[in-house]
Design an enzyme around this catalytic site. Sequence first.
Site, PDB file in Angstrom:
ATOM      1  N   MET A  41       1.119  -1.088  -0.227  1.00 26.24           N
ATOM      2  CA  MET A  41       0.271   0.061  -0.259  1.00 26.24           C
ATOM      3  C   MET A  41       0.866   0.883   0.368  1.00 26.24           C
ATOM      4  O   MET A  41       1.948   0.942   1.001  1.00 26.24           O
ATOM      5  CB  MET A  41      -0.873  -0.179   1.311  1.00 26.24           C
ATOM      6  CG  MET A  41      -1.704  -1.296   2.040  1.00 26.24           C
ATOM      7  SD  MET A  41      -3.128  -1.418   2.958  1.00 26.24           S
ATOM      8  CE  MET A  41      -4.255   0.337   1.574  1.00 26.24           C
ATOM      9  N   ARG A  95      -1.773  12.890   3.652  1.00 31.42           N
ATOM     10  CA  ARG A  95      -1.824  13.500   4.946  1.00 31.42           C
ATOM     11  C   ARG A  95      -3.836  14.297   4.401  1.00 31.42           C
ATOM     12  O   ARG A  95      -3.424  15.225   4.891  1.00 31.42           O
ATOM     13  CB  ARG A  95      -1.194  15.092   5.166  1.00 31.42           C
ATOM     14  CG  ARG A  95       0.083  14.262   6.191  1.00 31.42           C
ATOM     15  CD  ARG A  95       0.912  15.729   6.255  1.00 31.42           C
ATOM     16  NE  ARG A  95       2.684  14.878   7.065  1.00 31.42           N
ATOM     17  CZ  ARG A  95       2.708  14.519   8.224  1.00 31.42           C
ATOM     18  NH1 ARG A  95       1.180  14.349   8.814  1.00 31.42           N
ATOM     19  NH2 ARG A  95       3.568  14.043   8.695  1.00 31.42           N
ATOM     20  N   GLY A 115      -5.810  11.841   4.454  1.00 33.75           N
ATOM     21  CA  GLY A 115      -7.156  11.102   4.778  1.00 33.75           C
ATOM     22  C   GLY A 115      -6.775   9.856   2.963  1.00 33.75           C
ATOM     23  O   GLY A 115      -8.075   8.925   3.793  1.00 33.75           O
ATOM     24  N   TYR A 159      -2.544   1.107  13.092  1.00 30.82           N
ATOM     25  CA  TYR A 159      -2.640   0.248  13.017  1.00 30.82           C
ATOM     26  C   TYR A 159      -4.027  -0.599  13.834  1.00 30.82           C
ATOM     27  O   TYR A 159      -4.985  -1.475  14.589  1.00 30.82           O
ATOM     28  CB  TYR A 159      -1.097  -1.556  12.350  1.00 30.82           C
ATOM     29  CG  TYR A 159      -1.397  -1.276  11.739  1.00 30.82           C
ATOM     30  CD1 TYR A 159      -1.890  -1.134  10.103  1.00 30.82           C
ATOM     31  CD2 TYR A 159      -0.260  -0.482  11.079  1.00 30.82           C
ATOM     32  CE1 TYR A 159      -1.829  -0.983   8.585  1.00 30.82           C
ATOM     33  CE2 TYR A 159       0.815  -0.632   9.870  1.00 30.82           C
ATOM     34  CZ  TYR A 159      -0.184  -0.932   8.604  1.00 30.82           C
ATOM     35  OH  TYR A 159       0.153  -1.185   7.729  1.00 30.82           O
TER      36      TYR A 159
END
Length: 312
Positions: free
Chosen positions: A215, A223, A225, A262
């Site tokens: 990813m 920054r 989203g 995470y």
Amino acid sequence: MARTISLSFSLDPQSHHHHHHHHPPPYSTTLYKPHQTPFLAPKHTNPLLASNKSSRYNLTLSFSSSHPSSPTSSSSTLQDSVRSGRFFTAEELKKLQFLENFRYYQELRSGSMWVRVMKENEIDMTVGLLSESFAESMLLPMAYVNLLGFLVKQYLIERRTLIPHTVTLIGFYRGEDEGDEELAATAELCFNKRGANASPPTPTPPKESPYICNMTVKKPLRRKGIGWHLLKASEELISHMSYSRDVFLHCRMIDAVPFNMYIKAGYGIVKTDSILIWLTLQRRKHLMWKKLPMLDSPSESDVSDPTDKIPS
């Protein structure tokens, strides 16, 4: 013509993206999905309600594989895939159709983004995004960047031969004051054992479980989203494409910000690399796990009207 790529190494950036949010942005989420019954879950549909992820992604690519592939690989549409000569079961055809129709749309403070499956004619620009991300983090000279791009392209082409058991997602972004969208992000999803990489990073995730990897978000677009919602789209698609709700991913120990993200997204550490991994010139990594929620119906997520104009 069969191709065997056996380089047996991992590209493990020492420092990747730095565009993370410590908390989920308060954006309104709109999920765009085809109006059809999900074809995998026995009794439940499990759209992901909320998840988050920093954009400093694990970009460990393994180029060790022996899956046969053709010069053109799998194509971008269901019809072309069938014409490729590969035999598909009835269930695989349903999965291909769902992947073809999958769209995830998100309004951001600075614009909007949408996510869908990468098409065959979009391989090169996806390769460029991944290669630039690796080059930035590994400080490679241009000559090695070109080689890196070649290897990444061979990898993506080969992985496409395993659709619908694995897939590459790409995300596009459009700013509020901009007319054209641009490629902003990408992620690879493995849904089951047939789609698992032949030589995954360590600690090794279960091959039969869904796995999210590779990813990245384009540097100028961090920054905003985008990475956050790319993970959300990934988990949403996994909930429709896999019987298993156990999702795995890797996070390097040095990446404190994504690790915290995470954790907030619901992932926990399963296992951590031994310090001996340094002997292979790799950074130590956590293998992390999350169980996607089981939902009685998709009504808890917003579904947009299929007539909404979302770029194809």
